[in-house]
Scaffold this motif. Structure first.
Motif, PDB file in Angstrom:
ATOM      1  N   ALA A   1      13.040   5.632   2.901  1.00 49.83           N
ATOM      2  CA  ALA A   1      12.211   6.497   2.055  1.00 49.83           C
ATOM      3  C   ALA A   1      12.024   7.859   2.710  1.00 49.83           C
ATOM      4  O   ALA A   1      12.063   8.899   2.041  1.00 49.83           O
TER       5      ALA A   1
ATOM      6  N   HIS B   1      13.302  11.479   1.390  1.00 49.71           N
ATOM      7  CA  HIS B   1      12.397  12.623   1.277  1.00 49.71           C
ATOM      8  C   HIS B   1      12.970  13.837   1.987  1.00 49.71           C
ATOM      9  O   HIS B   1      12.971  14.954   1.444  1.00 49.71           O
TER      10      HIS B   1
ATOM     11  N   ARG C   1       8.047  14.882  -5.220  1.00 53.88           N
ATOM     12  CA  ARG C   1       7.444  13.648  -5.760  1.00 53.88           C
ATOM     13  C   ARG C   1       8.178  13.172  -7.005  1.00 53.88           C
ATOM     14  O   ARG C   1       8.445  11.982  -7.161  1.00 53.88           O
TER      15      ARG C   1
ATOM     16  N   ALA D   1      10.199   9.729  -7.051  1.00 53.32           N
ATOM     17  CA  ALA D   1       9.744   8.691  -7.984  1.00 53.32           C
ATOM     18  C   ALA D   1      10.911   8.202  -8.836  1.00 53.32           C
ATOM     19  O   ALA D   1      11.059   6.996  -9.082  1.00 53.32           O
TER      20      ALA D   1
ATOM     21  N   SER E   1      12.716   5.760  -7.068  1.00 55.96           N
ATOM     22  CA  SER E   1      11.856   4.618  -6.740  1.00 55.96           C
ATOM     23  C   SER E   1      11.305   4.649  -5.312  1.00 55.96           C
ATOM     24  O   SER E   1      11.098   3.610  -4.695  1.00 55.96           O
ATOM     25  N   TYR E   2      11.057   5.852  -4.800  1.00 55.73           N
ATOM     26  CA  TYR E   2      10.403   6.006  -3.497  1.00 55.73           C
ATOM     27  C   TYR E   2       9.013   6.561  -3.734  1.00 55.73           C
ATOM     28  O   TYR E   2       8.831   7.508  -4.483  1.00 55.73           O
ATOM     29  N   ASN E   3       8.043   5.968  -3.040  1.00 59.63           N
ATOM     30  CA  ASN E   3       6.662   6.407  -3.140  1.00 59.63           C
ATOM     31  C   ASN E   3       6.391   7.401  -2.018  1.00 59.63           C
ATOM     32  O   ASN E   3       6.569   7.100  -0.851  1.00 59.63           O
ATOM     33  N   MET E   4       5.937   8.568  -2.368  1.00 59.91           N
ATOM     34  CA  MET E   4       5.708   9.621  -1.381  1.00 59.91           C
ATOM     35  C   MET E   4       4.236   9.767  -1.002  1.00 59.91           C
ATOM     36  O   MET E   4       3.862  10.714  -0.345  1.00 59.91           O
ATOM     37  N   CYS E   5       3.405   8.844  -1.382  1.00 60.87           N
ATOM     38  CA  CYS E   5       1.973   8.981  -1.150  1.00 60.87           C
ATOM     39  C   CYS E   5       1.640   9.208   0.319  1.00 60.87           C
ATOM     40  O   CYS E   5       0.775  10.007   0.640  1.00 60.87           O
TER      41      CYS E   5
END
Length: 150
Positions: free
Chosen positions: A105, A109, A137, A141, A144-148
């Protein structure tokens, strides 16, 4: 043409096929940015802290390694040599632990981040940073990667 140069064998520990991984991220990003029909030349170096340290010192006068560097060659046009992206496996691994983010991930990014820099996006001013982060983001998304946590 998208070119991937694997300069450190440890990248094969991150993903079985680093070249396919990079091409998937870059192509999906270009598609989402609606510029996948352009004939772009982009080179990606999957490297280590040693190379990123040298590049950071030579081109940015910063005496330390970093996670990703982008070097724009030409402005975006229908047929252009957009530039080069270099990523350090060492810094990516350290930051993944620090940020509690899976390594793939974080690599995704940094690829998106580096590509946006090649396209002229920046994050030096507040409004520029918001625009760039929102694009990151959105693209991550889609992949399917969460960048939170990043």
């Amino acid at each position: 043409m998208l070119e991937v140069n694997i300069l450190d064998e440890r990248w094969y520990c991150i993903t079985e096929d680093p070249e396919a991984f990079v091409l998937n991220i870059i192509n999906a990003s270009l598609n989402e940015l609606k510029i996948d029909h352009y004939k772009l030349s982009i080179s990606v170096a999957l490297a280590d802290d040693n190379l990123l340290h040298q590049l950071n010192l030579k081109f940015r006068k910063m005496n330390r390694p970093t996670n990703v560097l982008s070097f724009q060659c030409e402005q975006l046009s229908n047929e252009c040599d957009l530039g080069d992206i270099a990523i350090s496996i060492d810094t990516i691994q350290k930051e993944s632990i620090e940020y509690h983010v899976p390594i793939p991930a974080h690599v995704a990014h940094m690829l998106v981040h580096g590509l946006l820099h090649l396209l002229g996006y920046d994050h030096q001013k507040g409004d520029e940073e918001i625009i760039m982060k929102n694009l990151e983001r959105k693209i991550l998304a889609l992949l399917s990667y969460n960048m939170c946590a990043i």
